[in-house]
Design an enzyme around this catalytic site. Structure first.
Site, PDB file in Angstrom:
ATOM      1  N   GLU A   1      86.334  -2.481 106.111  1.00 49.22           N
ATOM      2  CA  GLU A   1      85.459  -3.272 107.046  1.00 49.22           C
ATOM      3  C   GLU A   1      85.451  -2.596 108.476  1.00 49.22           C
ATOM      4  O   GLU A   1      84.930  -2.240 109.298  1.00 49.22           O
ATOM      5  CB  GLU A   1      86.278  -4.115 107.332  1.00 49.22           C
TER       6      GLU A   1
ATOM      7  N   TRP B   1      72.349  -6.871 113.546  1.00 50.11           N
ATOM      8  CA  TRP B   1      71.533  -7.978 113.630  1.00 50.11           C
ATOM      9  C   TRP B   1      70.670  -6.769 112.820  1.00 50.11           C
ATOM     10  O   TRP B   1      70.521  -7.598 111.999  1.00 50.11           O
ATOM     11  CB  TRP B   1      71.329  -7.713 115.315  1.00 50.11           C
TER      12      TRP B   1
ATOM     13  N   TRP C   1      83.355  -0.010 108.161  1.00 44.71           N
ATOM     14  CA  TRP C   1      82.279  -0.081 109.557  1.00 44.71           C
ATOM     15  C   TRP C   1      81.509  -0.327 110.212  1.00 44.71           C
ATOM     16  O   TRP C   1      80.601   0.068 111.159  1.00 44.71           O
ATOM     17  CB  TRP C   1      81.540  -2.002 108.610  1.00 44.71           C
TER      18      TRP C   1
ATOM     19  N   ASN D   1      82.872 -13.561 110.371  1.00 43.91           N
ATOM     20  CA  ASN D   1      82.031 -12.532 110.093  1.00 43.91           C
ATOM     21  C   ASN D   1      80.680 -13.346 109.135  1.00 43.91           C
ATOM     22  O   ASN D   1      79.019 -12.816 109.079  1.00 43.91           O
ATOM     23  CB  ASN D   1      82.542 -11.097 109.681  1.00 43.91           C
TER      24      ASN D   1
ATOM     25  N   TRP E   1      65.357 -10.393 115.776  1.00 38.28           N
ATOM     26  CA  TRP E   1      66.384 -10.629 116.474  1.00 38.28           C
ATOM     27  C   TRP E   1      67.334  -9.954 117.668  1.00 38.28           C
ATOM     28  O   TRP E   1      68.540  -9.596 117.772  1.00 38.28           O
ATOM     29  CB  TRP E   1      67.237  -9.015 115.188  1.00 38.28           C
TER      30      TRP E   1
ATOM     31  N   TRP F   1      56.744 -12.194 114.105  1.00 33.92           N
ATOM     32  CA  TRP F   1      57.960 -12.715 114.790  1.00 33.92           C
ATOM     33  C   TRP F   1      57.080 -13.782 115.925  1.00 33.92           C
ATOM     34  O   TRP F   1      56.659 -13.980 116.523  1.00 33.92           O
ATOM     35  CB  TRP F   1      58.710 -11.580 115.832  1.00 33.92           C
TER      36      TRP F   1
END
Ligand code: FAD
Length: 483
Positions: A281, A388, A284, A347, A365, A312
């Protein structure tokens, strides 16, 4: 006239607010020159991202902690405000500094600013050196076979693991020769909220600063790392490290985390599979920083071009309901309220609330990214933007757009007893677990017994998930056809 060796090194602290494993500080001390530690509140460099409200709260306390730790070495932390280029130039002139050292940042605006400052210093004959304190591997060093940056996380992390181990962390200096200059007062920067003080809940949740970061890592490796792999998706259980704000402000670095975790595995205290999952992680984070380095528009524009034309819906009322934790979906609302109260969100719940905003509400977003930017204590340009885009389906190695989280099923799976919802939504606290993630389907008698009046004490859902899901898939098929 000052001897050359008396001319100080200006040590410019940025997102590296620590003394241990700080290569720029280490080099400054090793130079034998006096060290002038400086932090610049730079809200004036054109294009610079200004910290959000929650991050400003953290910054205040982190700087106070750094000043305390520098104080034990007899070195006062000098605080200055303004455009970094001008402040650095002024300090060099006033103190006769011979060198400026810093640890690198990887945000596009910071890179551009630092390049300008480096060129300016070199022109004036001042030594300018930068170091890596923030990443396991520099973004330009991890490439695929074609010599290009990775777009897929698993291949990226495999490549990182195949490289030499990250260097061992450097110790904090035991002594240094301090230099000083006039400083602003931290209080005068007004980083803390006052009217109203919305950060009251933050104090109970966090200890900003290097000591707090070290304690957090030690506590995690002693108590939680073995639960990490199995329980990291459970917001009702403390199974993750909560190191994210400490990492963002550089109160701890990934090399320290890497080596402490490997040491815990070697000592037999940490299960290898669980601890390696934890490090993946941290991978990431590394991946997101490399992505931002190679894609300067990551915070604003979708990486996948076809999403530029996504239909959107701008919807102020729905956005406000999401921000305030009043969507009528308990797992979404609990997450948004945890965020407001503590400056952090688990998370798994970040993924659920983000999917809800982008897919159930069809809100861009970037609106969610902006709200997180203002309210997260760990708000981080790379991690926030990449995450995002990942949820929205338009990023690198993103979740496919058609993967739309069902908030009721997600709640039931990851908060099976409803403890997380009860903690953050007290008005639902008396509902039995069978109904807590879908109160609108509970029988009237159950609601009455739990003291819940839907539409009054707690909202009815602002959208029907099934209908919203169909609408999202239809919107997606429009851009797919156009592509
Ligand atoms: P742990 O699980 O203990 O992980 C250890 C560290 O690894 C974290 O502290 C973090 O630095 C890093 N990390 C873990 N997961 C991720 C991830 N998915 N992406 C990047 N790094 C990760 N994280 C931020 O630090 N800042 C943000 O602004 C941010 N915004 C996010 C927005 C969305 C929509 C989503 C879905 C995720 C976001 N994340 C962000 C990633 C992740 O949610 C947090 O890093 C994590 O919840 C922090 O908790 P922890 O420290 O207990 O993590």
């Amino acid at each position: 006239m000052a001897r050359d060796s008396d001319k100080p090194v200006l040590l410019w602290f940025r997102q590296d607010l620590r003394l241990a494993d700080n290569p720029a500080l280490h080099a400054a001390v090793a130079s034998g020159r006096p060290v002038l530690p400086v932090y610049i509140l730079d809200n004036e460099t054109p294009g610079a991202w200004r910290q959000g409200g929650a991050a400003r709260w953290w910054l205040h306390h982190s700087l106070a902690a750094l000043a305390r730790n520098l104080g034990t070495l007899g070195a006062p932390l000098v605080l200055r405000r303004g455009e970094a280029r001008r402040v650095v130039a002024g300090l060099v002139k006033d103190t006769g500094a011979a060198a400026v050292y810093w640890n690198r940042c990887y945000e596009p605006q910071a890179i551009a600013r630092d390049e300008t400052i480096k060129a300016m210093l070199k022109q004036d004959g001042i030594e300018a050196r930068s170091f890596n304190s923030a990443l396991l591997h520099e973004p330009w060093t991890v490439e695929n076979k074609a010599g290009e940056p990775f777009r897929v996380y698993s291949a990226f992390w495999r490549a990182c693991l195949a490289r030499d181990e990250p260097e061992a962390p450097l110790p904090a200096p035991k002594a240094l020769v301090p230099a000083t200059a006039e400083s602003d007062r931290l209080e005068d920067w007004a980083l803390l909220p006052t009217a109203p003080n919305w950060a009251k809940g933050f104090e109970a949740a966090w200890t900003p600063g290097e000591d707090g970061a070290r304690d957090r890592l030690t506590g995690f490796l002693d108590e939680a790392v073995n639960r990490y792999k199995a329980q990291r998706d459970r917001p009702d259980i403390a199974a993750t490290s909560r190191l994210s704000p400490h990492l963002h402000f550089g109160e701890i670095g990934p090399r320290q985390i890497w080596h402490a975790t490997q040491a815990a595995i070697a000592a037999g205290g940490a299960s290898e599979t669980s601890a390696l999952k934890f490090l993946s992680e941290v991978g990431w984070r590394e991946f997101s920083h490399h992505l931002l380095y190679h894609n300067r528009t990551l915070p604003e524009a979708p990486l996948r071009q076809e999403f530029a034309d996504f239909p959107w819906h701008e919807n102020g009322a729905a956005l406000a309901a999401w921000q305030r934790g009043r969507t009528g979906y308990p797992i979404v609302d609990a997450g948004m309220r945890e965020l407001w109260a503590t400056g952090w969100m688990h998370n798994r719940v970040r993924m659920i609330v983000a999917s809800f905003l982008v897919k159930d509400l069809l809100i861009p977003w970037q609106e969610g990214e902006a709200w997180f930017w203002d309210t997260l204590v760990d708000a981080d340009l790379a991690n926030n933007a990449a995450s995002w885009q990942w949820v929205a389906g338009c990023g690198a190695d993103a979740a496919p757009y058609f993967r739309i989280f069902n908030p009721v099923l997600q709640g039931g799976k990851f908060d099976p007893d409803g403890a997380y919802v009860r903690r953050w939504i007290p008005e639902l606290a008396q509902l039995p677990a069978a109904h807590i993630h879908k109160p609108w389907l509970a029988p009237d008698a159950v609601l009455a017994a739990a003291g819940v009046t839907l539409g009054e004490s707690y909202p009815t859902p602002i959208v029907d998930h099934g209908t919203a899901r169909d609408r999202a898939l239809a919107a997606f098929s429009r851009i797919k056809k156009a592509a």
